[in-house]
Design a protein around this motif. Sequence first.
Motif, short mmCIF file in Angstrom:
data_model
loop_
_atom_site.label_atom_id
_atom_site.label_comp_id
_atom_site.label_asym_id
_atom_site.label_seq_id
_atom_site.Cartn_x
_atom_site.Cartn_y
_atom_site.Cartn_z
N ARG A 174 42.36 33.63 47.37
CA ARG A 174 41.43 33.62 46.22
C ARG A 174 42.07 34.34 45.03
O ARG A 174 42.05 33.86 43.91
N THR A 175 42.67 35.49 45.32
CA THR A 175 43.31 36.26 44.26
C THR A 175 44.43 35.45 43.60
O THR A 175 44.54 35.37 42.38
N TYR A 221 44.76 32.26 43.55
CA TYR A 221 44.23 31.13 42.80
C TYR A 221 43.76 31.58 41.43
O TYR A 221 43.97 30.90 40.43
N SER A 222 43.16 32.77 41.39
CA SER A 222 42.69 33.27 40.09
C SER A 222 43.86 33.57 39.17
O SER A 222 43.74 33.53 37.96
N GLY A 257 45.66 29.42 39.24
CA GLY A 257 44.76 28.28 38.99
C GLY A 257 45.31 26.99 39.61
O GLY A 257 44.95 25.90 39.20
#
Lengths: 391, 228
Positions: free
Chosen positions: A234-235, A237-238, A241
């Motif tokens: 998740r990190t 991806y943030s 992107g």
Amino acid sequence: MNFKQSFKLAIKSLKSSKMRAFLTMLGIIIGVASVIILVSIMNGLSKDMTSRFESMGTNTITVNVMGRGTNRALAIEEVEKMVEENPDYLDRYSPRVTASVTAKRDVNSASTTVTGVNESYDDMQSIAVTDGRFIQYIDAERRQKVCVIGTYLVQELFDGMDPVGETLKINGSAYMVIGVLEETADSEESSGDDIIYIPYTTATRLAGSATIGSYYITAVDADKIENTMAIVERTLYSVFGDEDAYRVTSMSEMIDTVNEMTNSIALVLVGIAGISLVVGGIGIMNIMLVSVTERTREIGIRKSLGAKRKDIMRQFIIEAATTSSMGGVVGILFGLGAAYVAGILMDLSVAPSWNAVFIAFSVSVAIGMIFGYFPANKAAKMNPIDALRYD
Amino acid sequence: MIRFENIHKIYNMGENEVRALDGITLDIREKEMAAIIGQSGSGKSTCMNIIGCLDVPTEGKYYLNGRDVSDLKDDELAEIRNKTLGFIFQQYNLIPKLNVLENVELPLVYKGVLEKDRIDIAMEVLKKVGIEEKRNSMPSQLSGGQQQRVSIARALAGNPSIILADEPTGALDTKTGQEVLEFMQQLNEEGNTIILITHDMLVAEKAKRIIRISDGKIVEDSGREAAK
């Protein structure tokens, strides 16, 4: 007619023609033995590989950054922030920058790999230093040219003398040796002993790029590795992107993959060996058919004395099952012995699986019963008058 | 005890119909010793197979101890053979792999008698036929006469109501054959029902009653009057 009697009778008729009994069993012996050997070796291989991966830490997550567009790197501050924000899941982290280099001291030189790490790496990977110390925070902070070397390099570059405090040249620049790693692989070339650790800050410069391509992160709990990986993903991806810009893998995932692979290879091999069990079963059926014909008169006598179909049936099925299970036992013993010898000769660790032994035995009994059924049925259905008259 | 009512046995050999038994009506009572005599092909073997519950008649009724056994299935016949009949064969028909004692035990095994009791009973009948000292021998180590005694012991072991002997002296010399026949007479005197099947008049004469079969029919029955 009870089981014990049929069994005694079966043993008796096996004893009365030992050569025939042995040849009948041979198919089963070979089949069972090859299954046991293959399973033992595959088991050993997969245990070896698993333990190799496990030594790298089952709670380790590897992050590889491929980058996307201009945003090519994952800054160490972002990893640090992620670890600090998730203390329940993430424990420690270390950058990992690798480069192939030439190390020299006086006239001695060696091609080896340099790995740039931080001060957490030795604990994360259970790396022990026998002499001197490992990389520390301050080394990375100050971009010190210090290194920790493996025992292979101690032999190759320092001719076995104590290298701590000495200097060596990595791709031409001088580094001071601050520690020696514990020997893990007999000091062989290209092994875990053929390695140099330096501060990651120094390593990025050595590798000629300012960015860090991969990180090792440890999870607090190896059992929660999947949740932990999700947090990391998740990190990332943030940051990027884009799911294709990075890859997150864990050692336990790798172990699973390896196990799956060895299992499916084992399955194929055992399947092939299983074919010989079927062939062995056909051999038993063949001999049982001959035996039923030879003993037609005996069957007639037994029937005239009051043997029912099920009595005759039981007698022949138990005889077939006894033959095949004796073959199974011999095959198991032979297989275990052969696997042990193969392990010594090929320098593999073999791990006999008791499950496989149990299954091999059950399968051989079952094969006797299945392939004995047809001949036994033939015997049971004989007409007593014709059978009595048979010569 | 044995009652045949118009028994027919017909075999279909291709297109030909062979009437092995052609309307036999017969009564054999308890404690009788009867001989069924006939040439080969006369139907006496078929007759014995049906009496022995090894085969069933095509037509007619067979009552054994009052029970109709004409259309029983294989396993039901096996049970009747086991409990009611004792066979003595021309070729002795001992199982070569089993020793004397084990051979004699066989009918008891199929009866479900416990091992300890089986040995007691087998020893008793072996003693009766005078061959108990050979109990651990294999059949191949015995003479013909001894083997026939073992087979008599086996027939007696199940305590059958009828002993069926098919050419019991056929493979023995005259002297031994005589001994066997005398022993069977003795058994009859002790109250056993015995049926002898033979082609030999000298053998048949040992029986009190002679039934002669020819072409599937009874042509002579010395005991018919007595039976009535």
